[in-house]
Scaffold this motif. Structure first.
Motif, PDB file in Angstrom:
ATOM      1  N   TRP A 290      14.268 -26.603  -5.198  1.00 17.17           N
ATOM      2  CA  TRP A 290      15.088 -27.540  -5.538  1.00 17.17           C
ATOM      3  C   TRP A 290      14.673 -28.219  -6.701  1.00 17.17           C
ATOM      4  N   ARG A 291      15.822 -28.457  -7.577  1.00 17.97           N
ATOM      5  CA  ARG A 291      15.401 -29.141  -8.924  1.00 17.97           C
ATOM      6  C   ARG A 291      16.585 -29.872  -9.551  1.00 17.97           C
ATOM      7  N   PRO A 292      16.233 -31.103  -9.748  1.00 21.26           N
ATOM      8  CA  PRO A 292      17.686 -32.016  -9.981  1.00 21.26           C
ATOM      9  C   PRO A 292      18.762 -31.394 -10.945  1.00 21.26           C
ATOM     10  N   GLU A 293      18.324 -30.597 -11.685  1.00 24.30           N
ATOM     11  CA  GLU A 293      19.446 -29.938 -12.619  1.00 24.30           C
ATOM     12  C   GLU A 293      20.375 -28.920 -11.863  1.00 24.30           C
ATOM     13  N   ILE A 294      19.825 -28.474 -10.913  1.00 20.13           N
ATOM     14  CA  ILE A 294      20.748 -27.671  -9.906  1.00 20.13           C
ATOM     15  C   ILE A 294      20.897 -28.258  -8.450  1.00 20.13           C
ATOM     16  N   ALA A 295      20.855 -29.354  -8.302  1.00 21.82           N
ATOM     17  CA  ALA A 295      20.887 -30.038  -7.141  1.00 21.82           C
ATOM     18  C   ALA A 295      22.283 -29.730  -6.442  1.00 21.82           C
TER      19      ALA A 295
ATOM     20  N   GLU B 115      18.402 -21.702   3.681  1.00 23.36           N
ATOM     21  CA  GLU B 115      17.750 -22.214   4.834  1.00 23.36           C
ATOM     22  C   GLU B 115      16.755 -23.350   4.799  1.00 23.36           C
ATOM     23  N   TRP B 116      16.199 -23.309   3.488  1.00 24.95           N
ATOM     24  CA  TRP B 116      15.124 -24.278   3.167  1.00 24.95           C
ATOM     25  C   TRP B 116      14.878 -24.272   1.513  1.00 24.95           C
ATOM     26  N   VAL B 117      14.294 -25.379   1.183  1.00 24.88           N
ATOM     27  CA  VAL B 117      14.036 -25.499  -0.235  1.00 24.88           C
ATOM     28  C   VAL B 117      12.551 -25.987  -0.361  1.00 24.88           C
ATOM     29  N   GLU B 118      12.062 -25.726  -1.572  1.00 29.23           N
ATOM     30  CA  GLU B 118      10.681 -26.217  -2.162  1.00 29.23           C
ATOM     31  C   GLU B 118      11.028 -27.322  -3.269  1.00 29.23           C
ATOM     32  N   ALA B 119      10.220 -28.397  -2.923  1.00 27.24           N
ATOM     33  CA  ALA B 119      10.492 -29.551  -4.185  1.00 27.24           C
ATOM     34  C   ALA B 119       8.866 -29.742  -4.806  1.00 27.24           C
ATOM     35  N   VAL B 120       9.045 -29.984  -5.968  1.00 23.53           N
ATOM     36  CA  VAL B 120       7.407 -30.151  -6.636  1.00 23.53           C
ATOM     37  C   VAL B 120       7.090 -31.531  -6.214  1.00 23.53           C
TER      38      VAL B 120
ATOM     39  N   VAL C  60      12.710 -28.924   3.990  1.00 18.44           N
ATOM     40  CA  VAL C  60      12.051 -29.301   2.540  1.00 18.44           C
ATOM     41  C   VAL C  60      10.620 -29.306   2.636  1.00 18.44           C
ATOM     42  N   VAL C  61      10.074 -28.248   1.789  1.00 17.08           N
ATOM     43  CA  VAL C  61       8.587 -28.316   1.690  1.00 17.08           C
ATOM     44  C   VAL C  61       7.998 -28.712   0.403  1.00 17.08           C
ATOM     45  N   PRO C  62       7.082 -29.714   0.396  1.00 20.22           N
ATOM     46  CA  PRO C  62       6.453 -30.324  -0.765  1.00 20.22           C
ATOM     47  C   PRO C  62       5.350 -29.414  -1.558  1.00 20.22           C
ATOM     48  N   HIS C  63       5.644 -29.095  -2.776  1.00 19.73           N
ATOM     49  CA  HIS C  63       4.715 -28.181  -3.420  1.00 19.73           C
ATOM     50  C   HIS C  63       4.094 -28.669  -4.597  1.00 19.73           C
ATOM     51  N   GLY C  64       2.687 -28.767  -4.213  1.00 18.55           N
ATOM     52  CA  GLY C  64       1.794 -29.701  -5.336  1.00 18.55           C
ATOM     53  C   GLY C  64       1.475 -28.713  -6.362  1.00 18.55           C
TER      54      GLY C  64
ATOM     55  N   GLY D 290       9.210 -16.757   5.140  1.00 25.13           N
ATOM     56  CA  GLY D 290      10.294 -17.071   4.082  1.00 25.13           C
ATOM     57  C   GLY D 290      10.150 -16.630   2.818  1.00 25.13           C
ATOM     58  N   VAL D 291      11.160 -16.476   2.155  1.00 27.21           N
ATOM     59  CA  VAL D 291      11.067 -15.988   0.759  1.00 27.21           C
ATOM     60  C   VAL D 291      11.992 -16.885  -0.086  1.00 27.21           C
ATOM     61  N   LEU D 292      11.441 -17.437  -1.349  1.00 25.26           N
ATOM     62  CA  LEU D 292      12.044 -18.264  -2.328  1.00 25.26           C
ATOM     63  C   LEU D 292      12.000 -18.127  -3.562  1.00 25.26           C
ATOM     64  N   LEU D 293      13.176 -18.303  -4.148  1.00 25.77           N
ATOM     65  CA  LEU D 293      13.462 -18.132  -5.723  1.00 25.77           C
ATOM     66  C   LEU D 293      12.974 -19.388  -6.294  1.00 25.77           C
ATOM     67  N   GLU D 294      12.115 -19.116  -7.333  1.00 25.51           N
ATOM     68  CA  GLU D 294      11.882 -20.223  -8.393  1.00 25.51           C
ATOM     69  C   GLU D 294      12.517 -20.085  -9.715  1.00 25.51           C
ATOM     70  N   ARG D 295      13.127 -21.356  -9.947  1.00 26.81           N
ATOM     71  CA  ARG D 295      13.520 -21.383 -11.176  1.00 26.81           C
ATOM     72  C   ARG D 295      13.373 -22.824 -11.808  1.00 26.81           C
ATOM     73  N   ASP D 296      12.669 -23.041 -12.798  1.00 32.66           N
ATOM     74  CA  ASP D 296      12.108 -24.436 -13.425  1.00 32.66           C
ATOM     75  C   ASP D 296      13.082 -24.664 -14.596  1.00 32.66           C
ATOM     76  N   GLU D 297      13.569 -23.875 -15.301  1.00 32.92           N
ATOM     77  CA  GLU D 297      14.568 -24.484 -16.487  1.00 32.92           C
ATOM     78  C   GLU D 297      15.413 -23.224 -17.103  1.00 32.92           C
ATOM     79  N   ASN D 298      15.970 -23.494 -18.024  1.00 30.57           N
ATOM     80  CA  ASN D 298      17.054 -22.421 -18.545  1.00 30.57           C
ATOM     81  C   ASN D 298      17.705 -22.009 -17.557  1.00 30.57           C
ATOM     82  N   PHE D 299      18.338 -23.067 -16.762  1.00 32.32           N
ATOM     83  CA  PHE D 299      19.024 -22.582 -15.579  1.00 32.32           C
ATOM     84  C   PHE D 299      20.501 -21.916 -15.743  1.00 32.32           C
ATOM     85  N   PRO D 300      20.874 -20.738 -15.073  1.00 36.60           N
ATOM     86  CA  PRO D 300      22.021 -20.272 -15.195  1.00 36.60           C
ATOM     87  C   PRO D 300      23.165 -21.028 -14.492  1.00 36.60           C
TER      88      PRO D 300
END
Length: 458
Positions: free
Chosen positions: A10-15, A25-30, A53-57, A245-255
């Motif tokens: 989860w990132r604010p740009e693609i919320a 089914e789940w999201v991860e947030a920094v 929601v899983v916090p990712h440090g 679980g398997v999660l897609l990470e995308r931090d910028e240059n969002f499509p």
């Protein structure tokens, strides 16, 4: 380990896209980007729908020579409690060095840097992980990182290092298959060999992300589509174990939303392909149970591992061990961010690539943390910042770095910024943000402040 399913970072740009994405089914947030008292409405709505929601440090630095900071651990614990998370995650990395332990200036990398795969470093990491486990209200999982450089004289492979860590601490593993691909391209590490050595039953979940290759170096950008080799590693992993679980990470240059949904679907297909090729005897096992019989960490010996020098395998990290590791990490980080000589045994070319990557990331993140600065400086922002970074290592977080950058520009006379209008804007920006509270906009307060400045100049 409880099943998480398919998720996305989860990132604010693609919320909005994430909220409307089917099958998530789940999201991860920094973790460091969340304020427990002011959670984003999007995350609250997801929680209300039952989405985990899983916090990712990213800032603990569990692989560093110092023991984990109690304040950072408390912040991570608070976010887990507020979000009702089943676990929290961090990285097997160091992010800062120097300070009292080494009697040298403290330095921040602003990035995840690899720890040496040595017995000393493993002892320190295990103790740091145990400290973190004791401070957190939920289980901890730690992630393998991508690397551009490798340490000389390492004693363990990545798989052996991770196996021993899980075996000695019981910590869960967050396996990033994109990072396995990065280390394959950059360091020659075989992803299949790494997977074969891992305690697959300890996997909490899996990260998948994209990157790009330049001049034979793979950059783990999290800003590009997931390439086929990364999906193939995911398929290989899924043929060995059912990941919880398997999660897609995308931090910028969002499509756009369709492209993101397509990447998530490609991940599902890769996992299903691996599941279909799994032996029938293991295909029905619960998520997180390996074909080896589902041994829990701590119940089996690591294959082909050398005995610990002490013979006990306890590996208590005394102050001398921490100091040795601290000096080595400080020398590496100083070479990367402060221009000191490259330590013996490191690849100088790769060190140059890593140093430029760190400076570029630093400029990018400061530009996002303080978006007014690229507007004020225009096209000059990046070259001016990179020139500043060469002689001014980061000693705090990115917000502190933005303030220090502007203070540096304002102190330089004659300097990089000679336009009076630009300097005035920079000064106003710095004054607005450098104090403990924002400056008052009340006319009387502003007049008194201006009068005081005039009097002080006399």
């Amino acid at each position: 380990m409880a099943r998480l399913g398919t998720g996305i970072g989860w990132r604010p740009e693609i919320a909005d896209v994430v909220e409307g994405m089917p099958g998530i089914e789940w999201v991860e947030a920094v973790s460091e980007n969340l304020c427990p008292g002011h959670l984003p409405d999007s995350l609250l709505r997801l929680r209300e729908r039952g989405v985990t929601v899983v916090p990712h440090g990213v800032s603990l630095g569990l692989g560093g020579a110092e023991r984990p900071d109690a304040g950072r651990l408390a912040a991570l614990a608070e976010r887990a409690q507020v979000l009702g998370s089943p676990l929290v995650t961090e990285h097997i990395a160091f992010v800062r060095a120097g300070g009292a332990l080494t009697a040298s200036p403290p330095l921040e990398a602003g990035h995840l840097l690899p720890v040496p795969r040595t017995r000393d470093a493993l002892d320190v990491l295990c103790e740091n992980v145990r400290i973190a486990q004791d401070a957190l209200p939920v289980p901890l999982a730690v992630e393998n990182i991508a690397a551009l450089v490798s340490w000389p004289d390492e004693e363990l492979t990545e798989g052996q290092f991770l196996y021993e860590l899980a075996d000695r601490t019981g910590v869960r593993l967050l396996i990033d298959v994109a990072n396995l691909h990065t280390n394959h391209v950059n360091l020659g590490a075989d992803p299949a060999d790494a997977l074969a050595e891992l305690p697959l039953e300890a996997i909490a979940y899996v990260h998948v992300a994209g990157g790009f290759e330049r001049d034979g170096v793979w950059h783990d950008s999290h800003a590009h589509p997931v390439p086929r080799p990364v999906l193939d590693i995911l398929t290989d992993l899924a043929s060995r174990v059912a990941p919880p679980g398997v999660l897609l990470e995308r931090d910028e240059n969002f499509p756009d939303g369709d492209a993101l949904r397509g990447e998530v679907e490609a991940i599902r297909v890769a996992v299903e392909k691996g599941r279909a090729s799994r032996p029938a005897a293991t295909a029905g096992r619960a998520p997180g149970t390996a074909a080896t019989g589902g041994r829990a960490p701590g119940t089996a010996a690591t294959p082909d591992r050398a005995p610990h020098p002490s013979g006990s395998g306890s590996g208590a990290a005394d102050d001398a061990v921490r100091q040795r590791l601290g000096l080595a990490q400080a020398a590496l980080l100083s070479a990367l961010v402060a221009g000191t000589p490259v330590p013996e045994g490191f690849d100088r070319v790769r060190m140059g690539v890593q140093a430029r990557a760190l400076a570029g990331k630093r400029a990018d993140v400061v530009g996002r943390v303080a978006p007014e600065l690229p507007v004020i400086l225009g096209a000059r922002y990046r070259p001016v910042f990179l020139a500043y970074a060469q002689g001014c290592p980061m000693a705090g977080g990115y917000r502190r770095d933005a303030l220090d950058f502007v203070a540096h520009l304002l102190r330089t006379v004659p300097g990089e910024i000679e336009d009076p209008g630009v300097r005035r804007e920079l000064r106003e920006w710095w004054l607005e943000r450098s104090g403990p509270v924002p400056r008052s906009t009340r006319p009387g307060v502003r007049l008194a402040r201006a009068t005081r400045r005039v009097l002080l100049r006399r």
